[in-house]
Enzyme design. Sequence first.
Site: not given
Lengths: 124, 124
Positions: A14, A38
Amino acid sequence: MVSEAQLRTAMQRYLDALNAADVDGIISLFAQGGTVEDPVGTGVYDAREGLTRLVGGLPAGANFTLDTPIRASHSNGAAMAFTVEMIHEGVPTRIRSLDVMRFDEDGLITEMKAYYGPSDITTA
Amino acid sequence: MVSEAQLRTAMQRYLDALNAADVDGIISLFAQGGTVEDPVGTGVYDAREGLTRLVGGLPAGANFTLDTPIRASHSNGAAMAFTVEMIHEGVPTRIRSLDVMRFDEDGLITEMKAYYGPSDITTA
């Protein structure tokens, strides 16, 4: 259960994909129906939608580095603290973030939550 | 909402109280009905029960230090990566952990989840 090594590998991939601004690579790490928040407190989004916007908003050259080794767990969860350095609108900017992820039995991410607040963003 | 500064202060107090093996001090940071899962995947416990056992199981001199600054968020959540160093049954032992906490509107912890797996524990 997903192995600790698999959890760490997925988390590192990631970060690597973020460094490459490889949105398809990032989305491929997520399960269908996976979600992202996020940062935490700004709403939960479908992973594809949220990550496309997240990566699209990164300035070229944004650099993600681990602050300390990735943590696994005794279940399909893992977490990592990292720092993002970028030039944002001409200003060197640093974000100290920390991502917590949940995984399905195939090792795909089902949930990502990024912890950082306004005070975790500093400019030089 | 609890301020980012309040979140950080509570997280730091939690670490300080662990360093002091001050179980009452730790429990005083939690809301009534607060829970702990330490580490994630081993069961969720009432904070008082779980923390009394956690602190009771620490060898004298166990030392908790932040690996990187505490992260806040845009809500009543925060997270921190830290390392515990201890002598466990005569063996220098290090645990790399990462705690994620939720808070109520009074700044008391309602939920603590500690991320570390067997591979996050190393001996020298």
